[in-house]
Write an enzyme that holds these catalytic residues in place. Structure first.
Site, PDB file in Angstrom:
ATOM      1  N   SER A 254       6.976  -0.277  -2.268  1.00  0.00           N
ATOM      2  CA  SER A 254       6.630   0.820  -0.640  1.00  0.00           C
ATOM      3  C   SER A 254       5.557   1.176  -0.786  1.00  0.00           C
ATOM      4  CB  SER A 254       7.927   1.730  -0.672  1.00  0.00           C
ATOM      5  OG  SER A 254       7.336   2.939  -1.514  1.00  0.00           O
ATOM      6  N   LYS A 255       5.152   1.232   0.752  1.00  0.00           N
ATOM      7  CA  LYS A 255       3.989   1.768   1.420  1.00  0.00           C
ATOM      8  C   LYS A 255       3.357   2.676   0.203  1.00  0.00           C
ATOM      9  CE  LYS A 255       1.226   1.394   4.520  1.00  0.00           C
ATOM     10  NZ  LYS A 255      -0.272   1.298   3.780  1.00  0.00           N
ATOM     11  N   ARG A 256       4.684   3.760   0.438  1.00  0.00           N
ATOM     12  CA  ARG A 256       4.000   4.873  -0.243  1.00  0.00           C
ATOM     13  C   ARG A 256       3.278   4.941  -1.671  1.00  0.00           C
ATOM     14  NH1 ARG A 256       7.563   8.673  -1.334  1.00  0.00           N
ATOM     15  NH2 ARG A 256       9.520   7.124  -1.165  1.00  0.00           N
ATOM     16  N   GLU A 264      -3.796  -6.403   3.158  1.00  0.00           N
ATOM     17  CA  GLU A 264      -3.925  -4.187   1.701  1.00  0.00           C
ATOM     18  C   GLU A 264      -4.757  -5.439   0.965  1.00  0.00           C
ATOM     19  OE1 GLU A 264      -1.580  -0.525   2.852  1.00  0.00           O
ATOM     20  OE2 GLU A 264       0.078  -2.573   1.934  1.00  0.00           O
TER      21      GLU A 264
END
Ligand code: GLU
Length: 499
Positions: A254-256, A264
């Site tokens: 996940s992005k977190r 990215e």
């Protein structure tokens, strides 16, 4: 396999960014299509109209192109199916829904969101799984008209039959679920917009999709989709659900927890070739004797098969990704890397965009990259590794401690004398790496110094670092004038430290 032409698709939602999971799914579909002389279709799942902008779609296309994938049909390239955005196909979904209504395989539901919420709460309180009660399943035409008169707009629900809903998955084998778990589900919302499961089946059917290859997250969606195929009496495509992509700690990526969008990864200095290669192994491997891990798109195409897709979840191991990236950097020639590294050099402020645009700047960077090629893990590391080629420093920044440090107890005076000698030699000898190397080797012998002890103060003086690529080549790339200026600065620093 039967003789049906292979047609596969990727159906991203336009989120503005291309998720690495989308890239993996796209890659597997692409490889499968190419291997079977089939077609790879890009369809945009944009029924969530609020979120859609032209940019959000472009972001996904750009990501897929960056990683090296192209498609045979899609909204930007056209194709025999005409409309490749779900938002352009709303009439088609409604027409098909009329067919189901006419056959009483679907019905109008007038329940309001509030009523459904109450129903859900009651079911949860009774510890039942929430599902539609079927309240509107048997309304009479009069009852429906009455509700319409009240201004209520109906959604359409599929009548869900009883029994098991099953499909054969190429990766997982037989998969089934009891239809009773589902309840009659909405296929078209009261605003006329189809739900994902319904629109997907219509599109996959209309576009003659032969194989649906997608992520494991969609297994639960496949059951309602199977019921929709049944309702229409259509043959189902083959399904293959790829394993989940997990962090090493087994949580879902996940992005977190790190980079997940292709943009990215690009910013972090990963090569698209490396990321593509890495994605290929997230749920597949060639197996058998084949241990080759560095594979290009063409090489993957030769080896890929759906049958070799793995059953156990894939670990998104960034250590492995970094290794692959370093290997891919080595695989490319310095000339090929230069245009990819230049943006990082500009971003770091080593060059202005105008300076970077000159042939001299390009040639210089290529020469520098030749020097560090083997040691570069990611493109974004280049500005730091190469900083002393682009930036000078001041007297106060000279690392005199490292210049003076040595295990052989040479005194500061001796080191200063060595720096002075180096200055003279570099001023008068021909300024060429191989020649200077010979000269300094002879000097070490003449002075009775270990070569390492002689070169260390020089290295720190010239690069302001304790580690550098081969010193004499580094000097050559810096040029004589800068080398001498740095030696002078280092001597001034040492004198100051001794005072
Ligand atoms: N829009 C869905 C997704 O991006 C498509 C799923 C499918 O392939 O059916 O996950």
């Amino acid at each position: 396999m039967d003789n049906t032409p292979v047609r596969v698709r990727i159906a991203p939602s336009p989120t503005g960014n291309c998720h690495v999971g989308t890239a993996r799914t796209a890659l597997y579909n692409y490889l499968f299509a190419k291997q079977h002389n089939g077609s790879f279709i890009l369809r945009v799942d944009d029924t969530d109209i609020r979120r859609n902008t032209p940019e959000s779609e472009q972001g996904v296309f750009d990501g897929l192109k960056w990683i090296g994938l192209t498609w045979d049909e899609g909204p930007d390239v056209g194709g025999p199916c005409g409309l490749y955005r779900q938002s352009e196909r709303l009439d088609i979904y409604l027409q098909y829904a009329q067919q189901l209504l006419a056959q009483d395989l679907a019905y109008e539901c007038f329940c309001t969101p509030q009523e459904l919420e109450v129903e859900r709460k009651e079911q949860t309180a009774r510890k039942e799984d929430p599902r539609y009660s079927g309240k509107c399943a048997n309304l009479t035409p009069e009852e429906r008209e009455e509700r319409r008169q009240q201004g209520l707009k109906p959604s359409l629900r599929l009548r869900v039959r009883k029994g098991a809903v099953a499909f054969e998955d190429i990766v997982r084998g037989h998969v089934e679920q009891d239809a009773a778990l589902m309840g009659d589900f909405v296929i078209i919302k009261s605003n006329g917009i189809p739900v994902y499961n319904y629109a997907t089946v219509i599109d996959d059917h209309d576009m003659a999709i032969s194989h649906v290859i997608r992520a494991a997250e969609h297994i639960s969606n496949t059951f309602p989709q199977v019921l929709i195929y049944e309702a229409f009496g259509w043959e189902m495509p083959h399904f293959a659900h790829l394993v989940l992509m997990l962090n090493p700690d087994k949580t879902k990526i996940s992005k977190r927890k790190g980079a997940v969008y292709l943009g990215e990864f690009a910013e972090l200095g990963y090569l698209p070739e490396a990321l593509l290669n890495f994605c290929a192994f997230l749920g597949w491997n060639p197996g058998g004797e084949d241990t080759q891990e560095l594979l290009s798109l063409d090489e993957l195409q030769e080896r890929f098969s759906l049958e070799r897709c793995t059953h156990s979840n894939a670990v998104f191991d960034t250590v492995k990704l970094d290794w692959m990236n370093g290997m891919w950097i080595r695989r490319l020639a310095a000339e090929e890397l230069t245009p990819r590294v230049l943006p990082f050099i500009i971003k770091a402020g080593h060059l202005t965009p105008q300076e970077a645009a000159t042939p001299e700047a390009t040639a210089y960077l290529t020469a520098l990259l030749n020097l560090i090629h083997e040691r570069l893990p990611r493109l974004d590391a280049a500005p730091e590794i190469l900083a002393y080629f682009y930036q000078d420093w001041q007297l106060s920044e000279v690392d005199t401690t490292s210049i003076l440090a040595n295990k052989s107890n040479h005194t500061p005076e001796e080191i200063l004398r060595v720096l002075q000698l180096a200055y003279e030699l570099i001023s008068h000898e021909p300024f060429a790496a191989h020649h200077l190397e010979e000269v300094f080797k002879q000097q070490a012998v003449a002075l009775g110094w270990k070569l390492g002890d002689l070169l260390m103060p020089l290295r720190v003086a010239i690069t302001n670092r304790k580690v550098s690529p081969p010193l004499f080549t580094t000097m050559e790339l810096l040029n004589q004038e800068r080398v001498l200026a740095r030696l002078s600065l280092a001597m001034a620093g040492v004198k100051e430290a001794m005072a």
